[in-house]
Design a protein around this motif. Structure first.
Motif, PDB file in Angstrom:
ATOM      1  N   PRO A   1       0.805  -1.222   0.000  1.00  0.00           N
ATOM      2  CA  PRO A   1       0.000   0.000   0.000  1.00  0.00           C
ATOM      3  C   PRO A   1       0.839   1.274   0.000  1.00  0.00           C
ATOM      4  CG  PRO A   1      -0.974  -1.600   1.478  1.00  0.00           C
ATOM      5  CD  PRO A   1       0.341  -2.184   1.033  1.00  0.00           C
ATOM      6  N   LYS A   2       1.933   1.269   0.752  1.00  0.00           N
ATOM      7  CA  LYS A   2       2.790   2.448   0.791  1.00  0.00           C
ATOM      8  C   LYS A   2       3.402   2.720  -0.582  1.00  0.00           C
ATOM      9  CE  LYS A   2       6.261   4.473   3.881  1.00  0.00           C
ATOM     10  NZ  LYS A   2       7.253   4.172   4.937  1.00  0.00           N
ATOM     11  N   ASP A   3       3.735   1.651  -1.300  1.00  0.00           N
ATOM     12  CA  ASP A   3       4.264   1.811  -2.653  1.00  0.00           C
ATOM     13  C   ASP A   3       3.210   2.426  -3.573  1.00  0.00           C
ATOM     14  OD1 ASP A   3       6.604   0.491  -1.826  1.00  0.00           O
ATOM     15  OD2 ASP A   3       5.767  -1.466  -2.351  1.00  0.00           O
ATOM     16  N   ILE A   4       1.968   1.975  -3.428  1.00  0.00           N
ATOM     17  CA  ILE A   4       0.890   2.475  -4.288  1.00  0.00           C
ATOM     18  C   ILE A   4       0.703   3.973  -4.085  1.00  0.00           C
ATOM     19  CG2 ILE A   4      -1.580   2.326  -4.792  1.00  0.00           C
ATOM     20  CD1 ILE A   4      -1.404  -0.635  -3.857  1.00  0.00           C
ATOM     21  N   VAL A   5       0.745   4.425  -2.832  1.00  0.00           N
ATOM     22  CA  VAL A   5       0.573   5.853  -2.573  1.00  0.00           C
ATOM     23  C   VAL A   5       1.745   6.650  -3.139  1.00  0.00           C
ATOM     24  CG1 VAL A   5       0.259   7.601  -0.795  1.00  0.00           C
ATOM     25  CG2 VAL A   5      -0.825   5.380  -0.539  1.00  0.00           C
ATOM     26  N   THR A   6       2.945   6.114  -3.033  1.00  0.00           N
ATOM     27  CA  THR A   6       4.107   6.780  -3.625  1.00  0.00           C
ATOM     28  C   THR A   6       3.959   6.868  -5.141  1.00  0.00           C
ATOM     29  OG1 THR A   6       5.557   6.030  -1.848  1.00  0.00           O
ATOM     30  CG2 THR A   6       6.609   6.680  -3.901  1.00  0.00           C
ATOM     31  N   GLN A   7       3.496   5.783  -5.751  1.00  0.00           N
ATOM     32  CA  GLN A   7       3.289   5.781  -7.199  1.00  0.00           C
ATOM     33  C   GLN A   7       2.184   6.762  -7.592  1.00  0.00           C
ATOM     34  OE1 GLN A   7       2.570   1.580  -7.483  1.00  0.00           O
ATOM     35  NE2 GLN A   7       4.714   1.096  -7.003  1.00  0.00           N
ATOM     36  N   LEU A   8       1.147   6.850  -6.771  1.00  0.00           N
ATOM     37  CA  LEU A   8       0.073   7.814  -7.023  1.00  0.00           C
ATOM     38  C   LEU A   8       0.608   9.238  -7.026  1.00  0.00           C
ATOM     39  CD1 LEU A   8      -2.946   8.794  -7.092  1.00  0.00           C
ATOM     40  CD2 LEU A   8      -2.849   8.705  -4.584  1.00  0.00           C
ATOM     41  N   THR A   9       1.358   9.605  -5.993  1.00  0.00           N
ATOM     42  CA  THR A   9       1.819  10.987  -5.890  1.00  0.00           C
ATOM     43  C   THR A   9       2.903  11.320  -6.905  1.00  0.00           C
ATOM     44  OG1 THR A   9       3.339  10.377  -4.086  1.00  0.00           O
ATOM     45  CG2 THR A   9       1.156  11.202  -3.475  1.00  0.00           C
ATOM     46  N   ALA A  10       3.500  10.287  -7.519  1.00  0.00           N
ATOM     47  CA  ALA A  10       4.398  10.551  -8.646  1.00  0.00           C
ATOM     48  C   ALA A  10       3.614  11.135  -9.817  1.00  0.00           C
ATOM     49  CB  ALA A  10       5.104   9.268  -9.074  1.00  0.00           C
ATOM     50  N   GLU A  11       2.322  10.814  -9.884  1.00  0.00           N
ATOM     51  CA  GLU A  11       1.468  11.332 -10.955  1.00  0.00           C
ATOM     52  C   GLU A  11       0.760  12.621 -10.553  1.00  0.00           C
ATOM     53  OE1 GLU A  11       1.715   9.818 -13.793  1.00  0.00           O
ATOM     54  OE2 GLU A  11       2.821   8.108 -12.982  1.00  0.00           O
ATOM     55  N   THR A  12       0.347  12.727  -9.298  1.00  0.00           N
ATOM     56  CA  THR A  12      -0.490  13.860  -8.884  1.00  0.00           C
ATOM     57  C   THR A  12       0.298  15.010  -8.281  1.00  0.00           C
ATOM     58  OG1 THR A  12      -0.870  12.869  -6.703  1.00  0.00           O
ATOM     59  CG2 THR A  12      -2.431  12.319  -8.452  1.00  0.00           C
ATOM     60  N   GLY A  13       1.538  14.769  -7.860  1.00  0.00           N
ATOM     61  CA  GLY A  13       2.356  15.816  -7.272  1.00  0.00           C
ATOM     62  C   GLY A  13       2.436  15.710  -5.761  1.00  0.00           C
ATOM     63  N   ARG A  14       3.436  16.386  -5.190  1.00  0.00           N
ATOM     64  CA  ARG A  14       3.663  16.372  -3.748  1.00  0.00           C
ATOM     65  C   ARG A  14       4.014  17.768  -3.279  1.00  0.00           C
ATOM     66  NH1 ARG A  14       7.747  11.483  -4.879  1.00  0.00           N
ATOM     67  NH2 ARG A  14       6.216   9.806  -5.123  1.00  0.00           N
ATOM     68  N   LEU A  15       3.789  18.012  -2.010  1.00  0.00           N
ATOM     69  CA  LEU A  15       4.176  19.287  -1.421  1.00  0.00           C
ATOM     70  C   LEU A  15       5.694  19.429  -1.383  1.00  0.00           C
ATOM     71  CD1 LEU A  15       1.902  19.832   1.710  1.00  0.00           C
ATOM     72  CD2 LEU A  15       1.980  21.212  -0.358  1.00  0.00           C
ATOM     73  N   LYS A  16       6.150  20.676  -1.491  1.00  0.00           N
ATOM     74  CA  LYS A  16       7.580  20.939  -1.365  1.00  0.00           C
ATOM     75  C   LYS A  16       8.015  20.880   0.095  1.00  0.00           C
ATOM     76  CE  LYS A  16       7.513  24.073  -5.352  1.00  0.00           C
ATOM     77  NZ  LYS A  16       7.715  25.480  -5.803  1.00  0.00           N
ATOM     78  N   THR A  17       7.139  21.325   0.986  1.00  0.00           N
ATOM     79  CA  THR A  17       7.477  21.375   2.407  1.00  0.00           C
ATOM     80  C   THR A  17       6.303  20.881   3.232  1.00  0.00           C
ATOM     81  OG1 THR A  17       6.709  23.666   2.567  1.00  0.00           O
ATOM     82  CG2 THR A  17       9.057  23.324   2.137  1.00  0.00           C
ATOM     83  N   ALA A  18       6.593  20.280   4.367  1.00  0.00           N
ATOM     84  CA  ALA A  18       5.568  19.861   5.315  1.00  0.00           C
ATOM     85  C   ALA A  18       5.117  21.067   6.134  1.00  0.00           C
ATOM     86  CB  ALA A  18       6.128  18.781   6.233  1.00  0.00           C
ATOM     87  N   PRO A  19       4.001  20.966   6.848  1.00  0.00           N
ATOM     88  CA  PRO A  19       3.608  22.049   7.747  1.00  0.00           C
ATOM     89  C   PRO A  19       4.708  22.318   8.774  1.00  0.00           C
ATOM     90  CG  PRO A  19       1.799  20.502   7.455  1.00  0.00           C
ATOM     91  CD  PRO A  19       3.001  19.880   6.817  1.00  0.00           C
ATOM     92  N   PRO A  20       4.791  23.536   9.307  1.00  0.00           N
ATOM     93  CA  PRO A  20       5.832  23.859  10.289  1.00  0.00           C
ATOM     94  C   PRO A  20       5.658  23.049  11.574  1.00  0.00           C
ATOM     95  CG  PRO A  20       4.214  25.621  10.152  1.00  0.00           C
ATOM     96  CD  PRO A  20       3.914  24.690   9.026  1.00  0.00           C
ATOM     97  N   ASP A  21       6.731  22.950  12.334  1.00  0.00           N
ATOM     98  CA  ASP A  21       6.706  22.141  13.560  1.00  0.00           C
ATOM     99  C   ASP A  21       5.622  22.598  14.529  1.00  0.00           C
ATOM    100  OD1 ASP A  21       8.787  20.637  12.589  1.00  0.00           O
ATOM    101  OD2 ASP A  21      10.342  21.672  13.739  1.00  0.00           O
ATOM    102  N   TRP A  22       5.375  23.919  14.598  1.00  0.00           N
ATOM    103  CA  TRP A  22       4.401  24.403  15.574  1.00  0.00           C
ATOM    104  C   TRP A  22       2.982  23.928  15.270  1.00  0.00           C
ATOM    105  CZ3 TRP A  22       0.647  27.387  13.344  1.00  0.00           C
ATOM    106  CH2 TRP A  22       0.969  28.132  12.210  1.00  0.00           C
ATOM    107  N   ALA A  23       2.755  23.475  14.038  1.00  0.00           N
ATOM    108  CA  ALA A  23       1.435  22.953  13.698  1.00  0.00           C
ATOM    109  C   ALA A  23       1.123  21.669  14.454  1.00  0.00           C
ATOM    110  CB  ALA A  23       1.340  22.709  12.195  1.00  0.00           C
ATOM    111  N   PHE A  24       2.175  20.968  14.902  1.00  0.00           N
ATOM    112  CA  PHE A  24       1.996  19.687  15.579  1.00  0.00           C
ATOM    113  C   PHE A  24       2.353  19.730  17.065  1.00  0.00           C
ATOM    114  CE2 PHE A  24       3.207  18.909  11.143  1.00  0.00           C
ATOM    115  CZ  PHE A  24       2.124  18.171  10.700  1.00  0.00           C
ATOM    116  N   SER A  25       2.984  20.811  17.517  1.00  0.00           N
ATOM    117  CA  SER A  25       3.551  20.811  18.867  1.00  0.00           C
ATOM    118  C   SER A  25       2.632  21.392  19.933  1.00  0.00           C
ATOM    119  CB  SER A  25       4.871  21.598  18.872  1.00  0.00           C
ATOM    120  OG  SER A  25       4.656  22.948  18.483  1.00  0.00           O
TER     121      SER A  25
END
Length: 505
Positions: A242-266
């Motif tokens: 399943p993890k491979d499938i999602v990676t293959q999916l986002t190879a077609e649809t695109g990915r974010l350049k950056t994750a949300p900042p640390d304070w979003a989770f802290s």
């Protein structure tokens, strides 16, 4: 007014840094005639078998009320196209009554995944194209975007059209009370699924309205029907995990350049509203209680309005309300001095009663009717329209207000709505039936561009609720939407869990 109930730090961000398997150079895709159709295989393992292509003609009726869309058709005529012999194992002629009617072409994408494209000739009458694939009893269909009531759709059908998901849900919603959704209505649909046991995935690439029947009408077939096009394309993912499938999916649809900042989770994002004094009081009470607040979200910084007797909501405008929020810049600065960020709110609606409508209508920056007039429709209890996100001038006009919010010190905002573009709307560079599903992501894109311009290091939050296939490139955090605040299975807390699971697939 809405309350921020549950945030889904969508798998978009998690996947940015995952190291999973993409198709390797030695892997082999193959396509072959099989049972009057075409078999799509990877290293000798059949992933999907396309068994039938149909050109559909019908009379349609698409209606909408409060961003709930209903699609009906009658007098349907289906023309079955057959596959002729392939000259090269990559393309197959499509025949109608023995005469050329189109082409089915197969290959490998730049991302290394299998790809198929069906194109009908102009001579073939078609309001839609339906593809049929072989279905086995143990096939699984997990996904289809953010889904609240099911994870596996085997034996079900659903439409892929971003719209209001409803407050309260039912298999067939009653006409009263209004505003109740069906079990498959969603702000964030996606014509994609994975079968984790079989180790494969499928993405329909078309943005138009599509309708899936997952082995319900015929146990041996699943179908994908796409309206308003003569060309249908799709990608197939070989997994196997399943993890491979999602990676293959986002190879077609695109990915974010950056994750949300640390304070979003802290720490805690504190929802507050009611004006400067009320927000300050709620923030200080939380801090004094030792709650680790990292952000305060005030959606009514634009002002508030009465929707119905006793029910208040946000003013649908893009400018700060100094009467409700006097000294807002000072409040934001005081919060920032203690490590707390202020988050605001924007949506794409433009109302005749506020200052944006007149200049935007005059300059042609609003979505239009087929007659060329600003498209005005009912939004909750008042009329309004939508910014045309395909107009560069309209986008720049909105960004002027976004920049003012940033200049006040805002570190991001909720980027709400986006699901209401009418089916027959006309935009500067698109048609409603082609762009409706893409509109939310385009709305999010222009907001993200304004934030990235101010915070190139990614120190901001863009909180969204709607989306479609290519949302991965812009979304950071997805709001799980308007659930009932209870444990009931149809529209309570269990739906949030399923939404998190399906959007993460």
């Amino acid at each position: 007014m809405r309350h921020l109930r549950v945030l889904l730090p969508a798998l978009f961000a998690i996947l940015l840094f995952s190291t999973t398997k993409a198709p390797a150079a030695g892997d082999q895709a193959s396509f072959a005639s099989a049972d009057n159709g075409v078999s799509l295989a990877w290293n000798g393992r059949e992933l999907f078998r396309l068994t039938r292509v149909q050109a559909l003609s019908f009379d349609r009726d698409v209606s909408v009320a409060l961003a709930f869309f209903t699609f009906n058709k009658k007098n349907e005529r289906a023309a079955d196209l057959s596959f002729g012999p392939s000259p090269d194992g990559k393309s197959w002629p499509l025949l109608l009554d023995g005469k050329p009617a189109g082409t089915a072409t197969f290959g490998v994408t730049a991302g290394g995944n299998l790809h198929g494209a069906i194109a009908l000739d102009a001579s073939v009458p078609a309001d839609a194209v339906r593809l049929s694939f072989a279905c086995a009893p143990d096939d699984r269909f997990w996904g289809f975007g953010e889904q609240y009531n099911f994870v596996d759709f085997h034996g079900r059908n659903l439409k892929i059209w971003t719209q209001e998901q409803g407050v309260g849900r039912a298999e067939i919603p009653p006409k009263f009370p209004p505003g109740m959704g069906s079990f498959t209505d969603t702000y964030f649909p996606m014509p994609y699924f994975m079968d984790p046991a079989a180790g494969k995935g499928f993405l329909l690439e078309n943005p138009q309205a599509s309708f899936f029947d997952l082995c319900k009408a015929e146990a041996s077939q699943w179908t994908a029907e796409v309206w308003d096009t003569r060309t249908v394309s799709f990608a197939a993912f070989p997994g196997p995990a399943p993890k491979d499938i999602v990676t293959q999916l986002t190879a077609e649809t695109g990915r974010l350049k950056t994750a949300p900042p640390d304070w979003a989770f802290s720490g805690v994002w504190l929802a507050a509203q009611g004006g400067t004094g009320a927000v300050h009081k709620r923030w200080r009470e939380a801090m004094d209680a030792g709650i680790p607040v990292t952000a305060v979200w005030a959606q009514d910084w634009l002002g508030k309005r009465q929707f119905l007797p006793g029910i208040w909501g946000v003013k649908h405008r893009w400018a700060h309300d100094p009467e409700l929020y006097p000294d807002l810049e000072k409040l934001i600065a005081d919060m920032a001095a203690q490590g707390v960020r202020f988050l605001g709110y924007f949506n794409p609606y433009v109302l005749p009663e506020f200052e944006h409508w007149a200049p935007m209508a005059e300059k042609g920056w609003l979505a239009k009717t087929p007659a060329g007039e600003p498209y005005k429709f009912q939004i909750i209890t008042f009329p309004g329209g939508l910014i045309d996100t395909t107009s560069p001038d309209a986008v720049e006009y909105f960004k002027g207000f976004a920049r003012k919010a940033i200049a006040m010190g805002q570190k991001g905002w909720m980027c709400d709505y986006g699901e209401a573009l009418p089916y027959d709307a006309v935009l500067a560079n698109a048609r409603g039936q082609d762009f409706h599903n893409l509109y939310p992501t385009d709305w999010h894109r222009i907001n993200r561009e304004a934030l990235e311009e101010a915070y190139p290091d990614g120190d901001f939050i863009l909180l969204t609720r709607s989306g479609f296939t290519y949302e991965h490139k812009v979304a950071q955090v997805v709001w799980a939407a308007d659930q009932e605040q209870e444990w009931e299975d149809r529209d309570g807390m269990p739906t949030v869990v399923r939404a998190a699971l399906t959007i993460g697939l």
